[in-house]
Design a protein around this motif. Sequence first.
Motif, PDB file in Angstrom:
ATOM      1  N   LYS A   2       0.902  -1.250  -0.115  1.00 16.18           N
ATOM      2  CA  LYS A   2      -0.003  -0.055   0.068  1.00 16.18           C
ATOM      3  C   LYS A   2       1.018   1.326  -0.112  1.00 16.18           C
ATOM      4  N   GLN A 107     -18.627   5.416  -0.881  1.00 18.57           N
ATOM      5  CA  GLN A 107     -17.474   4.983  -0.247  1.00 18.57           C
ATOM      6  C   GLN A 107     -17.061   3.549  -0.681  1.00 18.57           C
ATOM      7  N   HIS A 108     -17.509   3.140  -1.709  1.00 15.84           N
ATOM      8  CA  HIS A 108     -16.976   1.718  -2.286  1.00 15.84           C
ATOM      9  C   HIS A 108     -16.165   2.211  -3.468  1.00 15.84           C
ATOM     10  N   TRP A 113     -13.090  -0.143   0.376  1.00 22.05           N
ATOM     11  CA  TRP A 113     -13.966   0.588   1.017  1.00 22.05           C
ATOM     12  C   TRP A 113     -13.116   1.655   1.739  1.00 22.05           C
ATOM     13  N   MET A 114     -13.749   2.938   1.563  1.00 16.38           N
ATOM     14  CA  MET A 114     -13.171   3.944   2.599  1.00 16.38           C
ATOM     15  C   MET A 114     -13.653   3.708   4.037  1.00 16.38           C
ATOM     16  N   LYS A 115     -12.727   3.985   4.812  1.00 14.09           N
ATOM     17  CA  LYS A 115     -13.161   3.717   6.058  1.00 14.09           C
ATOM     18  C   LYS A 115     -14.007   4.885   6.766  1.00 14.09           C
ATOM     19  N   PRO A 116     -15.029   4.582   7.184  1.00 17.10           N
ATOM     20  CA  PRO A 116     -16.338   5.659   7.657  1.00 17.10           C
ATOM     21  C   PRO A 116     -15.585   6.675   8.981  1.00 17.10           C
ATOM     22  N   GLN A 117     -15.930   7.975   8.699  1.00 18.65           N
ATOM     23  CA  GLN A 117     -15.211   8.755   9.839  1.00 18.65           C
ATOM     24  C   GLN A 117     -15.752   8.399  11.127  1.00 18.65           C
ATOM     25  N   SER A 118     -14.646   8.363  11.957  1.00 20.30           N
ATOM     26  CA  SER A 118     -15.068   8.110  13.281  1.00 20.30           C
ATOM     27  C   SER A 118     -15.825   9.421  13.918  1.00 20.30           C
TER      28      SER A 118
END
Length: 124
Positions: A2, A107-108, A113-118
Amino acid sequence: MKNLLKLEEVAMFGLSIYLFTLTSFSWWWYPALLLFPDIGMIGYAFNTRVGALTYNFLHHKGIAVVILLAGWQFGNDVLSLSGIILFGHASMDRVFGYGLKYPDHFQHTSLGWMKPQSVPNDGN
C-alpha cells in the motif's frame, strides 16, 4: 504494498507539477484549479450511479492523459492545463485513499471501502 502504491502516486503528482512548470501559466493557477475536478461529485445529487459516472470521468487518469496529449497536439494551452490538473488531482486523491467509485455507494472505491469517519463518543 500500500505504501509503495502511495509513493507511486506521489511521484505522479510530482510529475504533474513538473508538467505544469512547462506551461506558460502563472504558478498560482495550479493550486487554484487543483480541487476543480471534485465538481464531478455533483452527480451524487441525482443518485449514486450518476455520481460515480461524473466523478470517475473527472478522476480517470487515462482521460487526463488523452486531454493533455490533445492539448499538446493542437497547441491548446488550456486543454493541456486541463489534462495536467486532472492527472495531478487524480494522483493526489489516490494518495489519500480516494479511488474511482463504484455505482452502489460513494465509499465503495477501486481501492476498497473507505473507512467511515469516526464519530467522537460524547458519553450519551
